[in-house]
Design a protein around this motif. Structure first.
Motif, mmCIF file in Angstrom:
data_model
loop_
_atom_site.group_PDB
_atom_site.id
_atom_site.type_symbol
_atom_site.label_atom_id
_atom_site.label_comp_id
_atom_site.label_asym_id
_atom_site.label_seq_id
_atom_site.Cartn_x
_atom_site.Cartn_y
_atom_site.Cartn_z
ATOM 1 N N PHE A 188 0.871 -1.169 0.000
ATOM 2 C CA PHE A 188 0.000 0.000 0.000
ATOM 3 C C PHE A 188 0.909 1.221 0.000
ATOM 4 N N GLU A 189 0.802 2.054 -1.025
ATOM 5 C CA GLU A 189 1.688 3.191 -1.134
ATOM 6 C C GLU A 189 0.914 4.493 -1.259
ATOM 7 N N LYS A 190 1.324 5.481 -0.458
ATOM 8 C CA LYS A 190 0.739 6.833 -0.498
ATOM 9 C C LYS A 190 -0.783 6.810 -0.395
ATOM 10 N N ILE A 191 -1.300 5.972 0.505
ATOM 11 C CA ILE A 191 -2.751 5.903 0.684
ATOM 12 C C ILE A 191 -3.137 6.661 1.951
ATOM 13 N N ASP A 192 -4.181 7.470 1.820
ATOM 14 C CA ASP A 192 -4.734 8.196 2.950
ATOM 15 C C ASP A 192 -5.842 7.322 3.549
ATOM 16 N N PHE A 193 -5.544 6.741 4.724
ATOM 17 C CA PHE A 193 -6.506 5.852 5.376
ATOM 18 C C PHE A 193 -7.448 6.614 6.313
ATOM 19 N N THR A 194 -7.309 7.944 6.369
ATOM 20 C CA THR A 194 -8.078 8.705 7.356
ATOM 21 C C THR A 194 -9.582 8.665 7.103
ATOM 22 N N ASN A 195 -10.000 8.311 5.897
ATOM 23 C CA ASN A 195 -11.440 8.227 5.622
ATOM 24 C C ASN A 195 -11.868 6.800 5.265
ATOM 25 N N CYS A 216 2.104 -7.530 4.739
ATOM 26 C CA CYS A 216 1.863 -6.357 3.893
ATOM 27 C C CYS A 216 2.865 -5.252 4.217
ATOM 28 N N VAL A 217 3.083 -4.387 3.234
ATOM 29 C CA VAL A 217 3.982 -3.246 3.417
ATOM 30 C C VAL A 217 3.184 -1.968 3.161
ATOM 31 N N PHE A 218 3.302 -1.026 4.100
ATOM 32 C CA PHE A 218 2.648 0.273 3.978
ATOM 33 C C PHE A 218 3.740 1.325 3.828
ATOM 34 N N SER A 219 3.737 2.081 2.737
ATOM 35 C CA SER A 219 4.749 3.109 2.508
ATOM 36 C C SER A 219 4.091 4.470 2.294
ATOM 37 N N SER A 220 4.575 5.455 3.030
ATOM 38 C CA SER A 220 4.079 6.838 2.915
ATOM 39 C C SER A 220 2.559 6.918 3.031
ATOM 40 N N CYS A 221 1.990 6.159 3.961
ATOM 41 C CA CYS A 221 0.543 6.167 4.169
ATOM 42 C C CYS A 221 0.185 7.003 5.393
ATOM 43 N N ASP A 222 -1.035 7.533 5.392
ATOM 44 C CA ASP A 222 -1.503 8.360 6.497
ATOM 45 C C ASP A 222 -2.593 7.627 7.274
ATOM 46 N N PHE A 223 -2.255 7.297 8.538
ATOM 47 C CA PHE A 223 -3.200 6.661 9.453
ATOM 48 C C PHE A 223 -3.485 7.591 10.632
ATOM 49 N N SER A 224 -3.162 8.873 10.513
ATOM 50 C CA SER A 224 -3.301 9.775 11.658
ATOM 51 C C SER A 224 -4.753 9.837 12.129
ATOM 52 N N GLU A 225 -4.911 9.623 13.436
ATOM 53 C CA GLU A 225 -6.214 9.633 14.106
ATOM 54 C C GLU A 225 -7.181 8.559 13.612
ATOM 55 N N VAL A 226 -6.682 7.569 12.840
ATOM 56 C CA VAL A 226 -7.546 6.509 12.316
ATOM 57 C C VAL A 226 -7.855 5.500 13.424
ATOM 58 N N ASN A 227 -9.089 5.021 13.445
ATOM 59 C CA ASN A 227 -9.472 3.971 14.379
ATOM 60 C C ASN A 227 -9.053 2.630 13.776
ATOM 61 N N LEU A 228 -7.986 2.056 14.344
ATOM 62 C CA LEU A 228 -7.493 0.748 13.899
ATOM 63 C C LEU A 228 -7.941 -0.347 14.868
ATOM 64 N N GLY A 229 -9.048 -0.101 15.551
ATOM 65 C CA GLY A 229 -9.578 -1.065 16.515
ATOM 66 C C GLY A 229 -9.873 -2.405 15.864
ATOM 67 N N ASN A 230 -9.454 -3.470 16.540
ATOM 68 C CA ASN A 230 -9.693 -4.856 16.096
ATOM 69 C C ASN A 230 -9.060 -5.191 14.746
ATOM 70 N N VAL A 231 -8.085 -4.402 14.302
ATOM 71 C CA VAL A 231 -7.361 -4.718 13.073
ATOM 72 C C VAL A 231 -6.160 -5.586 13.449
ATOM 73 N N VAL A 232 -5.843 -6.565 12.596
ATOM 74 C CA VAL A 232 -4.701 -7.446 12.845
ATOM 75 C C VAL A 232 -3.629 -7.179 11.787
ATOM 76 N N PHE A 233 -2.411 -6.896 12.256
ATOM 77 C CA PHE A 233 -1.247 -6.728 11.377
ATOM 78 C C PHE A 233 -0.249 -7.818 11.749
ATOM 79 N N SER A 234 0.015 -8.750 10.817
ATOM 80 C CA SER A 234 0.983 -9.819 11.070
ATOM 81 C C SER A 234 2.112 -9.715 10.057
ATOM 82 N N ASP A 235 3.352 -9.738 10.538
ATOM 83 C CA ASP A 235 4.536 -9.677 9.673
ATOM 84 C C ASP A 235 4.456 -8.504 8.695
#
Length: 173
Positions: A12-19, A30-49
Motif C-alpha cells: 500500500f503506497e501513499k494511501i490516505d486511510f483517514t477516511n 503487507c507493506v505500507f509506505s508513505s501512508c496516512d493513518f493519523s487519528e484513524v481507528n485501527l480497533g480490532n485490526v490485525v497486522f501480522s509480519d
C-alpha cells in the motif's frame, strides 16, 4: 478500495486511510509506505509480519489492535497509546521513529528494539522491557514506573531518568 477483510502480501503506497473503514480487517505480510493513518481507528485490526515505512500513525486509536512481528521505519507515532493493543503475540520494533507522548502502559515488550527514536515523554509504566534495546534514543521526560528493565540496553540512549527504587533494573546496561 478496502472492500476486502483479509489482505495478504500486498503493498500500500501513499494511501490516505483517514477516511477508510478499517474495523476488523486483517493484513498479513503487507507493506505500507508513505501512508496516512493519523487519528484513524485501527480497533480490532490485525497486522501480522507487516512493515510500515514513512507512515503517519499519530494519534491512531489502537483498541484491541494486534501487531504481530511488525516493524515501524521512519514513522510518526506521536501520542499513540500502544497500551490499548491486543497483548497476544505483540511484537513490534521501531527504527528512526517519532514516538513522543506514546504510551506502552503494562505491555510485554521483551526484546523490543527502539533504534534512533525520539521517545520524549513516552510512558513505559508497568511495562516489561526485558532485553529491550534503546539505541541512540532520546528519552527526555520518559516515564518509567514499576517497569521491568531486566537486561535492557540504554548504553547509547540519552536524557533518561530511571529510579532504581521504583523499577526492576537488574543487569540493565
Amino acid at each position: 478500495i478496502m472492500t476486502e477483510s483479509y489482505y495478504h502480501s500486498q503493498e500500500f503506497e501513499k494511501i490516505d486511510f483517514t477516511n477508510k473503514k478499517m474495523l476488523g480487517k486483517e493484513f498479513d505480510t503487507c507493506v505500507f509506505s508513505s501512508c496516512d493513518f493519523s487519528e484513524v481507528n485501527l480497533g480490532n485490526v490485525v497486522f501480522s509480519d507487516c512493515e510500515f515505512n514513512i507512515c503517519n500513525l499519530s494519534m491512531a486509536k489502537l483498541v484491541n489492535t494486534a501487531f504481530k512481528d511488525v516493524k515501524f521505519i521512519d514513522c510518526k507515532l506521536v501520542g499513540v497509546d500502544f497500551g490499548d493493543c491486543n497483548p497476544f503475540l505483540l511484537e513490534v520494533d521501531f527504527y528512526n521513529c517519532h514516538l513522543n507522548l506514546a504510551s506502552f502502559f503494562k505491555l510485554k515488550l521483551i526484546n523490543t528494539s527502539f533504534s534512533n527514536c525520539s521517545l520524549e515523554e513516552a510512558h513505559f509504566n508497568e511495562a516489561n522491557l526485558s532485553n529491550a534495546i534503546f539505541k541512540n534514543c532520546n528519552l527526555n521526560k520518559a516515564l518509567f514506573e514499576n517497569t521491568n528493565l531486566f537486561k535492557a540496553d540504554f548504553r547509547t540512549a540519552t536524557n533518561y531518568s530511571i529510579d532504581p527504587e521504583n523499577n526492576f533494573v537488574e543487569k540493565a546496561k
